[in-house]
Design a protein around this motif. Structure first.
Motif, mmCIF file in Angstrom:
data_model
loop_
_atom_site.group_PDB
_atom_site.id
_atom_site.type_symbol
_atom_site.label_atom_id
_atom_site.label_comp_id
_atom_site.label_asym_id
_atom_site.label_seq_id
_atom_site.Cartn_x
_atom_site.Cartn_y
_atom_site.Cartn_z
ATOM 1 N N ARG A 688 1.219 -1.034 -0.451
ATOM 2 C CA ARG A 688 -0.253 -0.377 0.004
ATOM 3 C C ARG A 688 0.625 1.189 -0.128
ATOM 4 N NH1 ARG A 688 -5.330 -1.017 4.294
ATOM 5 N NH2 ARG A 688 -6.286 -2.478 3.122
ATOM 6 N N GLU A 689 2.016 1.103 0.764
ATOM 7 C CA GLU A 689 3.320 2.553 0.501
ATOM 8 C C GLU A 689 4.606 1.658 0.361
ATOM 9 O OE1 GLU A 689 3.256 3.677 4.626
ATOM 10 O OE2 GLU A 689 1.291 3.934 4.662
ATOM 11 N N TYR A 690 4.724 2.499 -1.232
ATOM 12 C CA TYR A 690 6.289 2.407 -1.174
ATOM 13 C C TYR A 690 7.070 2.739 -0.014
ATOM 14 C CZ TYR A 690 11.064 3.360 -3.782
ATOM 15 O OH TYR A 690 12.367 3.010 -3.596
ATOM 16 N N PRO A 691 8.239 2.234 0.474
ATOM 17 C CA PRO A 691 9.162 2.158 1.577
ATOM 18 C C PRO A 691 9.592 2.963 1.734
ATOM 19 C CG PRO A 691 9.061 -0.077 0.491
ATOM 20 C CD PRO A 691 8.603 0.770 -0.311
ATOM 21 N N GLY A 692 10.751 2.980 0.261
ATOM 22 C CA GLY A 692 11.798 3.898 0.077
ATOM 23 C C GLY A 692 12.900 3.176 0.969
ATOM 24 N N GLY A 693 14.477 3.621 1.427
ATOM 25 C CA GLY A 693 14.938 3.647 2.026
ATOM 26 C C GLY A 693 16.000 2.015 0.984
ATOM 27 N N THR A 694 15.897 0.738 1.035
ATOM 28 C CA THR A 694 17.106 -0.163 0.278
ATOM 29 C C THR A 694 16.544 -1.025 0.542
ATOM 30 O OG1 THR A 694 19.179 0.969 1.544
ATOM 31 C CG2 THR A 694 18.712 -1.827 0.893
ATOM 32 N N VAL A 695 16.251 -1.262 -0.652
ATOM 33 C CA VAL A 695 14.757 -2.382 -1.304
ATOM 34 C C VAL A 695 15.567 -2.688 -2.361
ATOM 35 C CG1 VAL A 695 13.000 -0.654 -0.707
ATOM 36 C CG2 VAL A 695 14.086 -0.474 -3.003
#
Length: 757
Positions: A688-695
């Protein structure tokens, strides 16, 4: 440069301070006004009487003001720390003075004297900043063309109310200012670009709304950001006639929608509708089917264990069902349905023929042929009701006349008076009974006739299309029998399981449009399609049908068409089939995302594609060349990746993506890499959300996104063979990073990367 070194620093610093003061005063004033409106609405609601139309209208008007004031306050509050980003000095011809115009994300008019302090970036005069150079210049506005001299173009860097930089420029953005913007780190959301919009981007944003536009944009050219700013511009320009809810952004997946969601409110476009094509289609069809994820098919088609014959058959099936030939086959089927849609026999009231079947058929097939079946029958119902009334009147007059004649004849007969009276009463009663029967038949005849028509859902029509022999009959000129049988069996199997394929949505929606029509409570007036190369020509045709006027902005990149088995491989086909040649096209060649070194490497891969497209032109921003590293196995691969991730983080890079080819590969690699990078997050596209960071995510989900650094997990010969689909997948992965690109492989490197610059 340091703002303090500019000769006008003190003057501009004072101007900024006064502007912030004016903005604060405006915010306080607006808050006071909004509080009064809030209180008025609250009182109205406490004593609301639904029967009092005047109070209802007053409440609706106040609610509208409340929403506008709320949005205005949000815009002012978000702009307070950075009220404007540019200034132009324009001396209009035949004017006695030079106008100083400060441009920001939202306008500001000082309440005490109504002086314009800040002009909205979407206002016509702001186009001087984006399009014109110093000297003779002009801009277009509703009153006509305004000509004059552009004497100054100045850019500001303002953060938290502090003036950090001043740049006097000629073109839209000088290299230093743009490099500073492009060199910034990516985060977990898209940026707005109002201060750095380039001339070619501005032409897309401000293009005529009513003339369809197709934009072929290179990777990193800002297509998605341009799409959002175009919506914001159109809302501003047509605010008196079109509501934000009448605009639609069509995106490739929900992850992408989440990625762009936070920018829309900042641009004043928070009420714009957002959807994927499957969501839009299912909403129109009033269905909750579980559509097969097209990425599952992508994984199947790129699986090295799948035979070329099997994948080729599936691709041909999907490509054909996405084509306009498929639409033409369904059109022939609908023409066949027209012949048998109406009940057999004439339409009668008792024994009287009201309309012959041929007459009704003419109305259905010719007079109202431009309407859906259901709406055609609505028109025909009205005609039948009108004709029934006339026929009933004629029958009533005829029955009454026969009755009068019989009574008159009896009055002349020599029978006894009592017997005559009894007979007259009997005749009148028979007449009344007959008239009653006619009246009852008149009331029910139209409904009885129309009830003979069996109403079917689009899915039922689609199933009948395959089962009735119509598919074989009408598809014969287009495909071979073997391919025809494969399409038939595969489609019916998916329909039976209740999970139609992506390619089935367009035909189902087409059948819905032609038989039932659409009931849109909030009509779409303009649609902006991003990543349009992954839609089919058939789908774009249907979008235009839903728009009625064809007001569309289509943005895409053929080189990134990783769903090409049902997507678009040629914009000319779209222009011809969807817009009948009446469509404007623009090309965005400059890439603002990545460095020269990374873009040159990606261009070398793109040159292998069968498209006559200009290569992306990276804006002059140099950086580290892509690194290609070999690993013996997954353990060594994950160790090397973890080391590079640590290095990226130590150098201030915030968003880092590890891209695998499939979700299965992501999970397998994730088990190992988490031992050294425990905070890495797996993305499957269902978030539901794009978290950002390291993916960690499949490369096909990264399309449209950007990261500070990208680590491509396995660019081996087995993973990326030399074919069009894998070339596109590799190109998409290589064009995601802003600063660094690491490419790893196990075994032998893909030939697609041979001879990289």
């Amino acid at each position: 440069m340091d703002a303090k070194k500019h000769p006008d620093y003190r003057q501009e610093k004072n101007r900024l301070n006064h502007t912030i003061q004016d903005m604060n005063q405006t915010i306080l004033s607006q808050m006071g006004k909004k509080t009064k409106v809030d209180q008025t609405i609250k009182k109205t609601m406490m004593h609301f009487d639904s029967a009092d139309s005047e109070k209802y209208i007053t409440m609706m008007i106040n609610t509208m003001f409340q929403d506008r004031m709320g949005q205005r306050l949000k815009n002012l509050a978000s702009s307070r720390k950075k009220p404007y980003f540019a200034r132009i000095d324009f001396h209009e011809d035949r004017s006695a003075h030079t106008e100083k115009v400060y441009i920001g994300k939202t306008s500001l008019i000082r309440e005490k004297d109504h002086e314009v302090i800040i002009v909205d970036w979407r206002a016509p005069i702001a186009n001087l900043y984006y399009e014109e150079r110093l000297g003779k210049a002009k801009y277009h506005c509703p009153e006509g063309t305004v000509c004059g001299d552009l004497r100054l173009k100045r850019q500001f860097s303002v953060e938290n109310g502090e003036l950090l930089d001043i740049q006097d420029i000629d073109i839209t953005t000088n290299d230093a200012f743009l490099q500073s913007y492009l060199g910034a780190n990516a985060d977990n959301r898209l940026k707005d670009i109002v201060s750095t919009i380039q001339a070619e981007q501005n032409r897309v944003i401000r293009a005529d709304m009513w003339n369809p536009l197709i934009v072929q944009g290179a990777a990193g050219s800002g297509k998605t950001t341009i799409a959002l700013h175009r919506i914001a511009y159109l809302i501003y320009t047509y605010e008196k006639t079109i509501r934000p809810e009448n605009f639609l952004i069509l995106a490739p997946n929900k992850l992408f929608l989440n990625y762009i969601s936070e920018v829309l409110p900042e641009l004043g476009a928070e009420n714009v509708r957002q959807a994927t094509f499957p969501d839009l289609a299912l909403d129109c069809l009033h269905c909750r089917w579980k559509i097969q994820d097209p990425n599952e098919k992508l994984a199947f088609l790129t699986d090295p264990h799948v035979s070329a014959a099997e994948s080729g058959q599936m691709m041909k099936c999907s490509l054909f069902k996405s084509s306009m030939d498929w639409k033409r086959i369904l059109e022939a089927y609908l023409h066949q349905l027209e012949q048998t849609y109406l009940p057999e026999g004439d339409f009668k009231l008792e024994s009287d023929t009201v309309l012959t079947r041929e007459e009704i058929q003419t109305l259905f097939q010719k007079e109202y042929s431009d309407l859906p079946f259901r709406k055609r029958m609505g028109r025909i119902r009205y005609i039948l009701q009108h004709k029934v009334k006339n026929t009933e009147k004629q029958m009533t007059e005829r029955i009454q006349k026969v009755c009068d004649q019989k009574v008159s004849a009896l009055k002349q007969s020599p029978m006894k008076e009592s017997e005559r009276r009894q007979r007259i009463i009997q005749i009148i009663e028979e007449k009344d009974a007959t008239l009653g029967k006619v009246r009852r038949a008149s009331k029910s005849s139209v409904n009885s006739y129309l009830r003979q028509i069996r109403k079917k859902t689009p899915l039922e029509y689609y199933r009948d299309f395959f089962l009735s022999g119509a598919f074989e009959q009408f598809s014969e000129p287009f495909i071979e029998p073997e391919q025809r049988e494969y399409i038939r069996e595969r489609t019916l199997d998916h329909i039976h399981q209740g999970n139609p394929e992506m390619e089935d949505l367009a035909p189902l929606l087409y059948l819905k449009l032609e038989t039932d029509g659409l009931d849109q409570k909030t009509p779409i007036r303009h649609v902006v399609v991003d990543e349009a190369q992954d839609l089919s020509v058939f789908q774009l045709y249907l979008l235009k049908r839903m728009m009625h006027g064809g007001s569309m902005t289509i943005l895409g990149d053929l080189c990134q068409g990783i769903h090409s088995w049902h997507g678009i491989t040629d914009w000319n086909t779209v222009i011809k089939e969807v817009f009948q040649g009446k469509c404007r096209t623009l090309t965005l060649k400059k890439s603002y995302r990545t460095t020269v070194e990374i873009m040159n490497a990606a261009n070398a891969v793109a040159r292998r594609l069968p498209y006559d497209l200009p290569p992306a032109e990276p804006v002059i921003r140099h950086g580290q060349a892509p690194e290609i590293k070999r690993a013996c196995d997954l353990t060594e691969l994950s160790d090397k990746m973890a080391e590079n991730i640590r290095d990226c983080r130590e150098n201030g890079l915030k968003t880092i993506a590890v891209l695998c080819k499939t979700e299965e590969e992501c999970r397998e690699l994730g088990k190992r890499i988490r031992k050294k990078v425990p905070d890495i997050q797996l993305i499957t596209g269902k978030e539901r959300e794009y978290p950002g960071g390291t993916v960690l995510l499949p490369g096909y989900l990264a399309k449209g996104l950007e990261f500070d650094a990208v680590l491509l997990a396995n660019a081996s010969e087995n993973c990326y063979p030399e074919d069009e689909l894998h070339t596109k997948l590799l190109y998409v992965a290589m064009t995601r990073p802003l600063h660094r690109l690491y490419i790893y492989y196990i075994g032998k490197l893909t030939p697609l990367l041979n001879g990289l610059p």
